[in-house]
Design a protein around this motif. Structure first.
Motif, mmCIF file in Angstrom:
data_model
loop_
_atom_site.group_PDB
_atom_site.id
_atom_site.type_symbol
_atom_site.label_atom_id
_atom_site.label_comp_id
_atom_site.label_asym_id
_atom_site.label_seq_id
_atom_site.Cartn_x
_atom_site.Cartn_y
_atom_site.Cartn_z
ATOM 1 N N GLY A 37 0.824 -1.203 0.000
ATOM 2 C CA GLY A 37 0.000 0.000 0.000
ATOM 3 C C GLY A 37 0.861 1.258 0.000
ATOM 4 O O GLY A 37 2.050 1.204 -0.325
ATOM 5 N N LYS A 38 0.290 2.380 0.396
ATOM 6 C CA LYS A 38 1.034 3.638 0.403
ATOM 7 C C LYS A 38 2.036 3.686 1.538
ATOM 8 O O LYS A 38 3.135 4.218 1.388
ATOM 9 C CB LYS A 38 0.056 4.818 0.516
ATOM 10 C CG LYS A 38 -0.789 5.022 -0.720
ATOM 11 C CD LYS A 38 -1.639 6.275 -0.598
ATOM 12 C CE LYS A 38 -0.772 7.524 -0.554
ATOM 13 N NZ LYS A 38 -1.596 8.768 -0.547
ATOM 14 N N SER A 39 1.678 3.142 2.705
ATOM 15 C CA SER A 39 2.567 3.234 3.859
ATOM 16 C C SER A 39 2.929 1.883 4.468
ATOM 17 O O SER A 39 3.858 1.804 5.262
ATOM 18 C CB SER A 39 1.931 4.108 4.944
ATOM 19 O OG SER A 39 0.685 3.551 5.357
ATOM 20 N N LEU A 40 2.199 0.823 4.094
ATOM 21 C CA LEU A 40 2.458 -0.505 4.645
ATOM 22 C C LEU A 40 2.526 -1.550 3.529
ATOM 23 O O LEU A 40 1.874 -1.403 2.493
ATOM 24 C CB LEU A 40 1.363 -0.903 5.637
ATOM 25 C CG LEU A 40 1.230 -0.092 6.929
ATOM 26 C CD1 LEU A 40 0.015 -0.571 7.721
ATOM 27 C CD2 LEU A 40 2.492 -0.181 7.776
ATOM 28 N N ALA A 41 3.327 -2.584 3.782
ATOM 29 C CA ALA A 41 3.406 -3.724 2.866
ATOM 30 C C ALA A 41 3.259 -5.004 3.680
ATOM 31 O O ALA A 41 3.633 -5.059 4.859
ATOM 32 C CB ALA A 41 4.733 -3.715 2.114
ATOM 33 N N PHE A 42 2.731 -6.041 3.055
ATOM 34 C CA PHE A 42 2.435 -7.288 3.749
ATOM 35 C C PHE A 42 3.085 -8.460 3.011
ATOM 36 O O PHE A 42 3.009 -8.550 1.782
ATOM 37 C CB PHE A 42 0.924 -7.493 3.840
ATOM 38 C CG PHE A 42 0.204 -6.373 4.534
ATOM 39 C CD1 PHE A 42 -0.092 -6.459 5.884
ATOM 40 C CD2 PHE A 42 -0.154 -5.228 3.841
ATOM 41 C CE1 PHE A 42 -0.741 -5.416 6.538
ATOM 42 C CE2 PHE A 42 -0.813 -4.175 4.479
ATOM 43 C CZ PHE A 42 -1.101 -4.268 5.833
ATOM 44 N N ALA A 43 3.750 -9.334 3.767
ATOM 45 C CA ALA A 43 4.450 -10.470 3.161
ATOM 46 C C ALA A 43 4.334 -11.686 4.073
ATOM 47 O O ALA A 43 4.010 -11.572 5.256
ATOM 48 C CB ALA A 43 5.922 -10.118 2.932
ATOM 49 N N LYS A 44 4.616 -12.848 3.503
ATOM 50 C CA LYS A 44 4.644 -14.075 4.298
ATOM 51 C C LYS A 44 5.768 -14.963 3.783
ATOM 52 O O LYS A 44 6.238 -14.817 2.651
ATOM 53 C CB LYS A 44 3.311 -14.814 4.233
ATOM 54 C CG LYS A 44 2.940 -15.334 2.861
ATOM 55 C CD LYS A 44 1.607 -16.079 2.905
ATOM 56 C CE LYS A 44 1.231 -16.650 1.546
ATOM 57 N NZ LYS A 44 -0.055 -17.392 1.584
ATOM 58 N N SER A 45 6.202 -15.873 4.639
ATOM 59 C CA SER A 45 7.278 -16.785 4.239
ATOM 60 C C SER A 45 7.151 -18.091 5.002
ATOM 61 O O SER A 45 6.467 -18.162 6.032
ATOM 62 C CB SER A 45 8.650 -16.153 4.498
ATOM 63 O OG SER A 45 8.823 -15.887 5.877
ATOM 64 N N GLU A 46 7.823 -19.102 4.503
ATOM 65 C CA GLU A 46 7.906 -20.378 5.203
ATOM 66 C C GLU A 46 9.263 -21.003 4.937
ATOM 67 O O GLU A 46 9.840 -20.836 3.864
ATOM 68 C CB GLU A 46 6.784 -21.334 4.773
ATOM 69 C CG GLU A 46 6.819 -21.743 3.322
ATOM 70 C CD GLU A 46 5.683 -22.694 2.939
ATOM 71 O OE1 GLU A 46 4.609 -22.633 3.588
ATOM 72 O OE2 GLU A 46 5.870 -23.493 2.005
ATOM 73 N N ILE A 47 9.789 -21.659 5.955
ATOM 74 C CA ILE A 47 11.038 -22.419 5.827
ATOM 75 C C ILE A 47 10.673 -23.895 5.853
ATOM 76 O O ILE A 47 9.863 -24.332 6.684
ATOM 77 C CB ILE A 47 12.014 -22.101 6.975
ATOM 78 C CG1 ILE A 47 12.341 -20.597 7.001
ATOM 79 C CG2 ILE A 47 13.301 -22.903 6.831
ATOM 80 C CD1 ILE A 47 13.241 -20.187 8.160
ATOM 81 N N TYR A 48 11.251 -24.668 4.949
ATOM 82 C CA TYR A 48 10.916 -26.084 4.890
ATOM 83 C C TYR A 48 12.104 -26.912 4.412
ATOM 84 O O TYR A 48 13.050 -26.399 3.819
ATOM 85 C CB TYR A 48 9.707 -26.304 3.962
ATOM 86 C CG TYR A 48 9.931 -25.912 2.521
ATOM 87 C CD1 TYR A 48 10.390 -26.834 1.579
ATOM 88 C CD2 TYR A 48 9.676 -24.607 2.082
ATOM 89 C CE1 TYR A 48 10.584 -26.487 0.253
ATOM 90 C CE2 TYR A 48 9.875 -24.240 0.762
ATOM 91 C CZ TYR A 48 10.327 -25.182 -0.155
ATOM 92 O OH TYR A 48 10.528 -24.818 -1.461
ATOM 93 N N ARG A 49 12.029 -28.192 4.673
ATOM 94 C CA ARG A 49 12.985 -29.149 4.096
ATOM 95 C C ARG A 49 12.237 -30.038 3.118
ATOM 96 O O ARG A 49 11.059 -30.367 3.333
ATOM 97 C CB ARG A 49 13.680 -29.984 5.178
ATOM 98 C CG ARG A 49 12.798 -30.939 5.921
ATOM 99 C CD ARG A 49 13.619 -31.971 6.719
ATOM 100 N NE ARG A 49 14.542 -31.340 7.646
ATOM 101 C CZ ARG A 49 14.285 -31.122 8.938
ATOM 102 N NH1 ARG A 49 13.101 -31.478 9.441
ATOM 103 N NH2 ARG A 49 15.167 -30.571 9.728
#
Length: 219
Positions: free
Chosen positions: A146-158
């Protein structure tokens, strides 16, 4: 993915290196991702931190924009001794850093305003642990900017086999977009560390850096 070669080929295009990079920046994010990854992996911006350690032991595997228009990147991370606790499993703080770094990088590539971002909120769920000398993978996605905020996600896996994986951690991040220009900070660091980069950098890095200072006015 041979990020160094990709970026070196970018800066070699034509006599106008700035135009060559500007052209890459105007295209799909999956095409400019190797440049950003290679730049952050080789800069001395975060010396003596978990962040530097993470980049030194990682590689960019693949990038895509999925059917929902979400930018996703897969990274490969080798578990170094300095990432581990006394049990020789990845320290929780390092897991958090891995998720934050690659979610942040993915969001930077997605965010065309090229603004610096900080992490005011991050929620990480630990489901397992990477082991010393093991190879783990990180999937990071930029959900929305957005204009002032950003949203993300992640995962670590084998990877257990070709068709299954074991999730070790999941993270959701909110980034605050600042007024500071990312490139101003990067080039300031480049200028401070120029001698060390040229002394320690590989041939591809030296070649890439030879045109970077010419790019500052175009970014």
């Amino acid at each position: 993915m041979k990020s160094a070669r990709v970026f070196s080929s970018i800066v070699r295009q034509g006599s106008n290196r700035a135009s060559a990079l500007e052209g890459i920046d105007a295209t799909a994010p999956e095409q400019r991702f190797p440049f950003y990854f290679y730049l952050f992996k080789n800069m001395n911006i975060q010396r003596n931190t978990f962040s530097k350690l993470v980049y030194e032991n990682s590689s960019l595997e693949r990038v895509r924009v999925n059917n929902d228009g979400v930018l996703e990147a897969i990274f490969r991370v080798h578990v170094h001794k300095r990432m581990c606790n006394i049990l020789d499993t990845v320290h929780g703080g390092c897991i958090n850093t891995i998720c934050d770094e690659f979610s942040h990088l993915t969001t930077i590539v997605h965010n065309k305003t090229k603004k610096l971002m900080i992490t005011p909120q991050m929620n990480t769920v630990y489901l397992g642990a990477g082991r010393l000398h093991e190879t783990v993978y990180v999937k990071a996605a930029c959900i929305r900017v957005g204009k002032s905020l950003a949203f993300a996600k992640s995962e670590i896996y084998r990877e257990k086999d070709e068709n299954s994986k074991e999730i070790l951690a999941k993270s959701d991040s909110i980034y605050q977009i600042l007024d500071d220009n990312l490139w101003d900070r990067v080039f300031d660091s480049l200028n401070r560390d120029k001698l060390q980069v040229y002394e320690e950098g590989d041939d591809d890095m030296k070649e890439a850096l030879s045109g970077l200072w010419d790019l500052k006015e175009t970014q």
